[in-house]
Design a protein around this motif. Structure first.
Motif, PDB file in Angstrom:
ATOM      1  N   LEU A  32      -1.062   4.213  -2.397  1.00 33.57           N
ATOM      2  CA  LEU A  32      -2.521   4.174  -2.381  1.00 33.57           C
ATOM      3  C   LEU A  32      -3.039   4.981  -1.193  1.00 33.57           C
ATOM      4  CD1 LEU A  32      -3.166   0.413  -3.224  1.00 33.57           C
ATOM      5  CD2 LEU A  32      -3.265   2.369  -4.770  1.00 33.57           C
ATOM      6  N   THR A  33      -4.096   5.715  -1.424  1.00 33.50           N
ATOM      7  CA  THR A  33      -4.684   6.538  -0.361  1.00 33.50           C
ATOM      8  C   THR A  33      -5.899   5.885   0.275  1.00 33.50           C
ATOM      9  OG1 THR A  33      -6.127   7.722  -1.910  1.00 33.50           O
ATOM     10  CG2 THR A  33      -3.915   8.607  -1.551  1.00 33.50           C
ATOM     11  N   GLY A  34      -6.483   4.882  -0.393  1.00 29.05           N
ATOM     12  CA  GLY A  34      -7.696   4.257   0.117  1.00 29.05           C
ATOM     13  C   GLY A  34      -8.963   4.993  -0.262  1.00 29.05           C
ATOM     14  N   GLU A  84      -6.056   4.413  -9.192  1.00 28.74           N
ATOM     15  CA  GLU A  84      -6.236   4.175  -7.760  1.00 28.74           C
ATOM     16  C   GLU A  84      -7.222   3.054  -7.473  1.00 28.74           C
ATOM     17  OE1 GLU A  84      -6.127   5.196  -3.469  1.00 28.74           O
ATOM     18  OE2 GLU A  84      -4.850   5.798  -5.117  1.00 28.74           O
ATOM     19  N   ASP A 114      -8.938   7.118   8.822  1.00 23.68           N
ATOM     20  CA  ASP A 114      -7.756   6.631   8.114  1.00 23.68           C
ATOM     21  C   ASP A 114      -8.193   5.703   6.975  1.00 23.68           C
ATOM     22  OD1 ASP A 114      -5.321   5.740   7.248  1.00 23.68           O
ATOM     23  OD2 ASP A 114      -4.776   4.695   9.101  1.00 23.68           O
ATOM     24  N   GLN A 148      -6.258  -0.841  -6.095  1.00 25.19           N
ATOM     25  CA  GLN A 148      -6.710  -1.392  -4.821  1.00 25.19           C
ATOM     26  C   GLN A 148      -7.220  -2.815  -4.993  1.00 25.19           C
ATOM     27  OE1 GLN A 148      -9.593   1.149  -2.975  1.00 25.19           O
ATOM     28  NE2 GLN A 148      -8.221   2.915  -2.876  1.00 25.19           N
ATOM     29  N   ARG A 171      -6.511   4.700   4.312  1.00 25.93           N
ATOM     30  CA  ARG A 171      -5.510   3.686   3.962  1.00 25.93           C
ATOM     31  C   ARG A 171      -5.584   2.517   4.944  1.00 25.93           C
ATOM     32  NH1 ARG A 171       0.764   5.234   3.169  1.00 25.93           N
ATOM     33  NH2 ARG A 171      -0.107   6.103   1.248  1.00 25.93           N
ATOM     34  N   THR A 215       0.839  -1.197   0.000  1.00 27.23           N
ATOM     35  CA  THR A 215       0.000   0.000   0.000  1.00 27.23           C
ATOM     36  C   THR A 215       0.874   1.247   0.000  1.00 27.23           C
ATOM     37  OG1 THR A 215      -1.807  -1.117   1.157  1.00 27.23           O
ATOM     38  CG2 THR A 215      -1.780   1.273   1.253  1.00 27.23           C
TER      39      THR A 215
END
Length: 418
Positions: free
Chosen positions: A239-241, A347, A258, A351, A260, A234
């Motif tokens: 990746l930011t989520g 993105e 949060d 994921q 991520r 991650t």
């Protein structure tokens, strides 16, 4: 011979096995329990719906459908009369516009619907609107049918599996989700919650025995590996989520969450569902092969061959499960004009690739880990167990086993076949 049967080396090896398993699992269980207590959320307050309005239930009593004006983008025009059965305005009859937009279905008299009461949404507009269908009755019948099938086939084991399922949902709904909403680190919450689910569900479903304990240890080690790999990649993939609409909505309604960590939490919990199946199978496989094994290394090699066949099917299961859940996304990829490379590295798709790849690695790793642990605590029989008074039949390994084990000696291994 009777003395050797009851008080020979077998009980000593059993004590050794229990000591090894206890030394590993008891500290892990205590750490999980302490973490549960420390992270247990208080009362989590829900945020107000940014769209406003109140939920109500109703039943359609009449439908007045009319032809839409020329050039209108609407596919169905007209109104329906709904009797409100629960919520604001219970007992009254209200006029609503026919649902519009993608996924909307036609209304008919007798349909049970979900309403949104929002009198100030549109000046001069209707106070109620249909937002969904009521599905409680068919869902109850579906769940009842699934439970009946499980109990009819599994019997007592079916009851324990349902108890394990209830415990899993209990931890998810009462601990994992509220703790994340309460501001606790999502990855830590997921690891603790998954560990608690694993201990409770596996022992409830498969009983408290050495095989289950080995499966628990293998699952725990594989979960840790999955979490570490997820965190590593991650960060490496930046990746930011926040690649999906759901995550973006949470970022607006739950400031400070949060995302991520939430992505990593989903990976850990998703991996648990497949890991417990593989680890239990491997632990039981090693136990069944133990009496005929000549050494722990031979036992490991035999069991790992079974594990390879099982993991091949399980990997396919993971990929197909993710593909089925992301089928609309696959259609967008097929219909889009962007290069596949750009889509895959975006993105959102990145994921999904992360979830699939890390989950698969954790699954594959669980087979040698669990097999090695099970072989480590096993007591190979030194050859196929012979028959005798305690076994009730001839030796399964042929005459050779008789020469290797004098009469009266094979009873020390009879407990393994029980």
């Amino acid at each position: 011979m009777s003395h050797g049967h009851h008080h020979g080396p077998a009980p000593a090896s059993s004590r050794r096995t229990r000591r090894v398993v206890t030394a590993v699992l008891v500290p892990a269980a205590l750490v999980t329990l302490v973490a549960l207590v420390l992270l247990w959320p208080g009362s989590v307050r829900g945020t107000a719906d940014p769209a406003g309005g109140q939920r109500a239930l109703g039943t359609v009593t009449a439908v007045d459908e009319r032809t839409c004006p020329a050039g209108s983008p609407q596919q169905r025009c007209g109104s329906a009369t709904v009797r409100v059965t629960d919520g604001p305005g219970t007992g009254t009859r209200q006029a609503v516009d026919l649902p519009q937009g993608p996924g909307s279905t036609g209304l008919h008299a007798g349909d049970d619907v979900v309403l949104l009461y929002f009198p100030d949404a549109v000046p001069g507009g209707r106070a109620y609107s249909v937002v969904d269908r009521q599905r409680s009755t068919p869902m109850i019948w579906l769940v009842a049918l699934a439970v009946a099938v499980i109990l009819a086939f599994g019997r007592l084991r079916g009851v324990t599996s349902l108890a394990g399922l209830a415990v899993s949902f209990g931890f998810l709904l009462l601990f994992v989700v509220p703790a994340i909403l309460d501001g606790s680190p999502p990855l830590l919450v997921a690891v603790v919650g998954a560990s608690a689910i694993m201990f409770a569900a596996l022992y409830l479903t498969h009983g408290v025995n050495v095989h289950t304990s080995v499966a628990v240890a293998g699952t725990l080690a594989s979960l840790v590996l999955t979490g570490l790999l997820g965190a590593l990649f991650t960060a490496a993939m930046h990746l930011t989520g926040a690649g999906s609409d759901d995550s973006s909505y949470l970022s607006v309604t739950r400031a400070g969450l949060d995302l991520r960590g939430l992505l990593l939490a989903g990976i850990v919990i998703g991996a648990l569902g497949v890991l417990d199946d593989v680890t239990v199978t491997q632990a039981v496989t090693v136990a069944e092969m133990t009496p005929a094994a000549t050494s722990r290394w031979a036992l490991y090699r035999s069991a790992i061959r079974v594990g390879r066949a099982h993991v091949a099917s399980a990997v396919n299961t993971i990929v197909l499960a993710y593909a089925g859940a992301s089928l609309p996304l696959l259609l967008l990829i097929a219909a889009g004009s962007e290069p596949v490379g750009e889509l895959l590295t975006g993105e959102f798709l990145a994921q999904e690739v992360l979830r699939t790849a890390v989950g698969t690695i954790g699954l594959v790793a669980s087979v040698p880990i669990t097999t090695a642990l099970a072989a480590l605590v096993a007591e190979p029989g030194g050859g196929p167990a012979s028959g005798g008074p305690s076994s009730g039949g001839p030796a399964r390994g042929g005459p050779a086993s008789g020469s290797a084990n004098p009469p009266g000696r094979p009873v020390r291994h009879a407990r393994h076949r029980g």
